[in-house]
Design a protein around this motif. Structure first.
Motif, PDB file in Angstrom:
ATOM      1  N   LEU A  95      78.537  38.285  14.238  1.00 37.82           N
ATOM      2  CA  LEU A  95      77.503  37.268  14.322  1.00 37.82           C
ATOM      3  C   LEU A  95      77.427  36.701  15.735  1.00 37.82           C
ATOM      4  CD1 LEU A  95      78.738  34.012  12.548  1.00 37.82           C
ATOM      5  CD2 LEU A  95      80.153  36.039  12.665  1.00 37.82           C
ATOM      6  N   MET A  96      76.294  36.076  16.024  1.00 43.57           N
ATOM      7  CA  MET A  96      76.025  35.581  17.370  1.00 43.57           C
ATOM      8  C   MET A  96      75.226  34.295  17.248  1.00 43.57           C
ATOM      9  SD  MET A  96      74.119  37.708  20.456  1.00 43.57           S
ATOM     10  CE  MET A  96      75.418  38.918  20.633  1.00 43.57           C
ATOM     11  N   SER A  97      75.476  33.378  18.168  1.00 49.27           N
ATOM     12  CA  SER A  97      74.734  32.114  18.135  1.00 49.27           C
ATOM     13  C   SER A  97      74.770  31.459  19.505  1.00 49.27           C
ATOM     14  CB  SER A  97      75.357  31.158  17.114  1.00 49.27           C
ATOM     15  OG  SER A  97      76.502  30.532  17.657  1.00 49.27           O
ATOM     16  N   PRO A  98      73.875  30.503  19.749  1.00 51.51           N
ATOM     17  CA  PRO A  98      74.009  29.670  20.944  1.00 51.51           C
ATOM     18  C   PRO A  98      75.321  28.908  20.903  1.00 51.51           C
ATOM     19  CG  PRO A  98      71.818  29.453  19.993  1.00 51.51           C
ATOM     20  CD  PRO A  98      72.648  30.201  19.006  1.00 51.51           C
ATOM     21  N   GLY A  99      75.742  28.408  22.065  1.00 52.92           N
ATOM     22  CA  GLY A  99      77.070  27.832  22.190  1.00 52.92           C
ATOM     23  C   GLY A  99      77.351  26.652  21.294  1.00 52.92           C
ATOM     24  N   SER A 100      76.419  25.717  21.152  1.00 49.92           N
ATOM     25  CA  SER A 100      76.686  24.518  20.366  1.00 49.92           C
ATOM     26  C   SER A 100      76.998  24.865  18.919  1.00 49.92           C
ATOM     27  CB  SER A 100      75.478  23.582  20.437  1.00 49.92           C
ATOM     28  OG  SER A 100      75.696  22.433  19.641  1.00 49.92           O
ATOM     29  N   VAL A 101      76.206  25.749  18.345  1.00 52.82           N
ATOM     30  CA  VAL A 101      76.431  26.181  16.959  1.00 52.82           C
ATOM     31  C   VAL A 101      77.763  26.909  16.851  1.00 52.82           C
ATOM     32  CG1 VAL A 101      75.525  27.524  15.041  1.00 52.82           C
ATOM     33  CG2 VAL A 101      73.956  26.355  16.598  1.00 52.82           C
ATOM     34  N   GLY A 102      78.063  27.727  17.860  1.00 54.12           N
ATOM     35  CA  GLY A 102      79.326  28.448  17.858  1.00 54.12           C
ATOM     36  C   GLY A 102      80.522  27.517  17.878  1.00 54.12           C
ATOM     37  N   LEU A 103      80.430  26.444  18.675  1.00 53.56           N
ATOM     38  CA  LEU A 103      81.520  25.470  18.720  1.00 53.56           C
ATOM     39  C   LEU A 103      81.741  24.819  17.361  1.00 53.56           C
ATOM     40  CD1 LEU A 103      80.881  23.670  22.128  1.00 53.56           C
ATOM     41  CD2 LEU A 103      82.741  25.257  21.587  1.00 53.56           C
ATOM     42  N   LYS A 104      80.672  24.620  16.624  1.00 52.67           N
ATOM     43  CA  LYS A 104      80.772  24.006  15.304  1.00 52.67           C
ATOM     44  C   LYS A 104      81.379  24.973  14.290  1.00 52.67           C
ATOM     45  CE  LYS A 104      79.853  20.931  12.074  1.00 52.67           C
ATOM     46  NZ  LYS A 104      80.527  19.611  12.030  1.00 52.67           N
ATOM     47  N   LEU A 105      80.979  26.238  14.338  1.00 50.90           N
ATOM     48  CA  LEU A 105      81.320  27.175  13.270  1.00 50.90           C
ATOM     49  C   LEU A 105      82.599  27.967  13.493  1.00 50.90           C
ATOM     50  CD1 LEU A 105      77.872  28.763  12.328  1.00 50.90           C
ATOM     51  CD2 LEU A 105      79.138  26.968  11.130  1.00 50.90           C
ATOM     52  N   TYR A 106      82.898  28.284  14.742  1.00 50.46           N
ATOM     53  CA  TYR A 106      83.924  29.299  15.000  1.00 50.46           C
ATOM     54  C   TYR A 106      85.276  28.949  14.368  1.00 50.46           C
ATOM     55  CZ  TYR A 106      86.575  32.854  17.542  1.00 50.46           C
ATOM     56  OH  TYR A 106      87.380  33.913  17.863  1.00 50.46           O
ATOM     57  N   SER A 107      85.732  27.724  14.539  1.00 48.46           N
ATOM     58  CA  SER A 107      87.047  27.354  13.994  1.00 48.46           C
ATOM     59  C   SER A 107      87.056  27.434  12.470  1.00 48.46           C
ATOM     60  CB  SER A 107      87.438  25.948  14.452  1.00 48.46           C
ATOM     61  OG  SER A 107      86.496  24.993  14.001  1.00 48.46           O
TER      62      SER A 107
END
Length: 289
Positions: A95-107
């Motif tokens: 999956l791929m996303s802009p950075g802000s969403v990634g910071l929310k979801l990755y952990s």
């Protein structure tokens, strides 16, 4: 190429040793079994069975075919099983996303992987255009975007709203226009876009982010607030990026009189069904967005 259905009928016949019982096991007619064996013999140009009334034995060719067919049928069976398996907690999900969403979801997705180690999370951070291109080229399974895709092959479904926040050093109590002009702008790849949306809705003086002195730039989502925390300028960021900053006491996020949010879209290749592991990741992402 040998027809595997005929081959399976032949091998079952050899194992059972009786046409009628073979037909029962395969849910066929006895004549159907005989026809499969006859078609194999015609294709190979050799007799497979030595018939003796209602009994039979294998010819030399039949012996060779049966010996070789066991590995072939076993491999086909394993292939069918592996391809048919669709575990909700096994395999890679890209999956791929802009950075802000990634910071929310990755952990949170890593926590899911910790619970189910056979589930592999492959997460890339990228701007919207890169996300939609990766989806169109099947380089990722799903993506999150803050704008709808313009590509016909990419479908987008709204899943959440993310607020845009004006972020200043902690010492700024009220972000007056003159205060912002004095501070200057910490830019980032979406800085101008976000500033236009939020500041344009709240400050009559605002025309473009270029009005502010440019005090810095970072293309790393986790570093954009570093200069802000040091008092070097202000910026505008999505809420998830602000929440992820490790030293919140050194910044101040301002919710302005006219709130502005971006719609977050779940995007995927149009008409492609999701495997169960992808559905698992989507459900977990929705839980936290």
């Amino acid at each position: 190429m040998i027809n595997t259905t005929w081959l399976r009928s032949f091998c079952t016949l050899v194992e059972v040793g009786h046409f009628t019982r073979t037909a029962e096991r395969l849910h066929m007619t006895q004549s159907g079994v005989s026809q499969h064996v006859r078609k194999l013999e015609e294709q190979l140009g050799a007799e497979l069975l030595v018939r003796q009334g209602k009994k039979f034995s294998l010819s030399d060719t039949g012996e060779k075919l049966y010996a070789s067919a066991q590995d072939i049928l076993l491999a086909l069976s394993n292939l069918e099983q592996s391809v048919g398996e669709d575990s909700p907690y096994e395999g890679a999900v890209r999956l791929m996303s802009p950075g802000s969403v990634g910071l929310k979801l990755y952990s949170h997705l890593l926590a899911l992987q910790s619970e189910h180690p056979k589930l592999i999370i492959d997460f890339r951070f990228a701007p919207n255009t890169d996300v939609e291109n990766a989806i169109a080229e099947s380089a990722v399974d799903i993506g999150f975007m803050t704008s709808k895709s313009t590509l016909a092959d990419v479908s987008c479904t709204p899943v959440a709203q993310e607020s845009l926040l004006l972020v200043t050093p902690a010492s700024v109590e009220e972000p007056e226009w003159d205060t912002l002009m004095t501070l200057g702008f910490i830019d980032h790849p979406d800085g101008s876009h976000h500033a236009n949306l939020l500041l344009g809705a709240n400050y009559p003086e605002f025309q473009h982010s270029n009005l502010f002195p440019r005090k810095g730039f970072s293309n790393q989502i986790g570093l954009i607030l570093e200069p802000v925390s040091m008092g070097l300028g202000f910026t505008v960021l999505p809420a998830h990026a602000v929440e992820a900053f490790q030293r919140p006491e050194q910044i101040k996020a301002h919710r302005l009189a006219r709130p502005v949010s971006e719609t977050l879209y779940l995007c995927a290749l149009r008409k492609k069904a999701f495997q169960r592991r992808i559905e698992t990741v989507i459900a977990e992402a929705r839980r936290w967005l």
